[in-house]
Write a protein that holds these residues in place. Structure first.
Motif, mmCIF file in Angstrom:
data_model
loop_
_atom_site.group_PDB
_atom_site.id
_atom_site.type_symbol
_atom_site.label_atom_id
_atom_site.label_comp_id
_atom_site.label_asym_id
_atom_site.label_seq_id
_atom_site.Cartn_x
_atom_site.Cartn_y
_atom_site.Cartn_z
ATOM 1 N N VAL A 156 0.586 -1.124 0.004
ATOM 2 C CA VAL A 156 0.048 0.062 0.055
ATOM 3 C C VAL A 156 0.907 1.317 0.010
ATOM 4 C CG1 VAL A 156 -1.748 1.352 1.392
ATOM 5 C CG2 VAL A 156 -1.778 -1.163 1.288
ATOM 6 N N LEU A 157 0.769 2.132 -0.890
ATOM 7 C CA LEU A 157 1.417 3.285 -1.251
ATOM 8 C C LEU A 157 0.438 4.607 -0.564
ATOM 9 C CD1 LEU A 157 2.877 1.408 -3.095
ATOM 10 C CD2 LEU A 157 3.948 3.482 -3.952
ATOM 11 N N VAL A 158 1.123 5.015 0.289
ATOM 12 C CA VAL A 158 0.337 6.394 0.827
ATOM 13 C C VAL A 158 0.977 7.428 0.439
ATOM 14 C CG1 VAL A 158 -0.427 7.579 2.776
ATOM 15 C CG2 VAL A 158 -0.126 5.176 2.994
ATOM 16 N N LEU A 159 0.068 8.485 -0.515
ATOM 17 C CA LEU A 159 0.338 9.517 -1.075
ATOM 18 C C LEU A 159 0.057 10.927 -0.368
ATOM 19 C CD1 LEU A 159 0.304 8.147 -4.592
ATOM 20 C CD2 LEU A 159 2.239 8.352 -3.246
ATOM 21 N N TYR A 177 2.742 16.513 -8.115
ATOM 22 C CA TYR A 177 3.067 15.256 -8.946
ATOM 23 C C TYR A 177 2.587 13.896 -8.625
ATOM 24 C CZ TYR A 177 6.806 15.134 -5.162
ATOM 25 O OH TYR A 177 7.281 15.308 -3.940
ATOM 26 N N HIS A 178 1.868 13.772 -7.433
ATOM 27 C CA HIS A 178 1.176 12.605 -7.344
ATOM 28 C C HIS A 178 -0.260 12.819 -7.829
ATOM 29 C CE1 HIS A 178 3.601 12.063 -3.155
ATOM 30 N NE2 HIS A 178 4.416 11.661 -4.179
ATOM 31 N N ASN A 179 -0.647 13.726 -7.999
ATOM 32 C CA ASN A 179 -2.042 14.203 -8.494
ATOM 33 C C ASN A 179 -2.578 14.404 -9.923
ATOM 34 O OD1 ASN A 179 -3.171 13.368 -5.970
ATOM 35 N ND2 ASN A 179 -2.457 15.270 -5.126
ATOM 36 N N PRO A 219 -11.870 11.146 -11.931
ATOM 37 C CA PRO A 219 -10.509 11.301 -11.957
ATOM 38 C C PRO A 219 -9.689 10.165 -12.100
ATOM 39 C CG PRO A 219 -11.355 11.694 -9.682
ATOM 40 C CD PRO A 219 -12.721 11.389 -10.520
ATOM 41 N N VAL A 220 -8.721 10.310 -13.077
ATOM 42 C CA VAL A 220 -7.774 8.834 -13.052
ATOM 43 C C VAL A 220 -6.559 9.551 -13.278
ATOM 44 C CG1 VAL A 220 -7.196 7.123 -14.723
ATOM 45 C CG2 VAL A 220 -9.434 7.521 -14.523
ATOM 46 N N TYR A 221 -5.331 9.223 -12.398
ATOM 47 C CA TYR A 221 -4.154 9.712 -12.374
ATOM 48 C C TYR A 221 -3.324 9.087 -13.047
ATOM 49 C CZ TYR A 221 -6.912 12.364 -8.620
ATOM 50 O OH TYR A 221 -7.803 12.966 -7.970
#
Length: 142
Positions: free
Chosen positions: A23-26, A31-33, A82-84
């Protein structure tokens, strides 16, 4: 850092080294979004011709004599989910958790930075590079 560099690092360094599943917590760094191109919607700075093109490409009907604000309202009503760009993480077998915006209490690093800034600010006598570095080192220890 920018979105392209982050994705390159993510796919070449981080993701190949993680055991599945992870699990990656951003946080909310820009740049993450960054939205994928097909997930973007026209906004107030989009010219009318591009708004109309966006609607036509998605086969969304609109009145031929619609004003720009009316077209933007139609776009908003048909806004895609939204698709990132970094959602590629899921294709590697991992999950993404996004921190809520404007909630530093949920993001531990924000608490650390807040503590460090307060310590440095309270002890900084002169604003020189050497003095700043010394205060940062003191804050790390204390």
């Amino acid at each position: 850092m920018n979105a392209d560099l982050f994705v390159r690092w993510l796919t070449s360094q981080l993701l190949p080294s993680l055991p599945e599943p992870a699990v990656l917590v951003l946080d909310n760094a820009p740049y993450h979004n960054q939205l994928r191109e097909d997930s973007r919607c026209p906004n107030f700075s989009t010219i009318k011709a591009d708004i109309m093109k966006w609607l036509r490409c998605r086969q969304i009907p609109f009145p031929p004599n619609a004003t720009r604000p009316e077209l933007l309202q139609i776009c908003e009503q048909n806004r895609p989910l939204p698709v990132y760009n970094i959602d590629i993480i899921r294709s590697w077998g991992h999950e993404v958790v996004r921190l809520s915006p404007a909630h530093p209490e949920l993001n531990a690093i924000e608490q650390v930075w807040g503590f460090m800034k307060k310590r440095v600010r309270s002890s900084l006598q002169r604003f020189t590079r050497a003095d700043l570095h010394a205060r940062i080192e003191e804050a790390k220890v204390g």
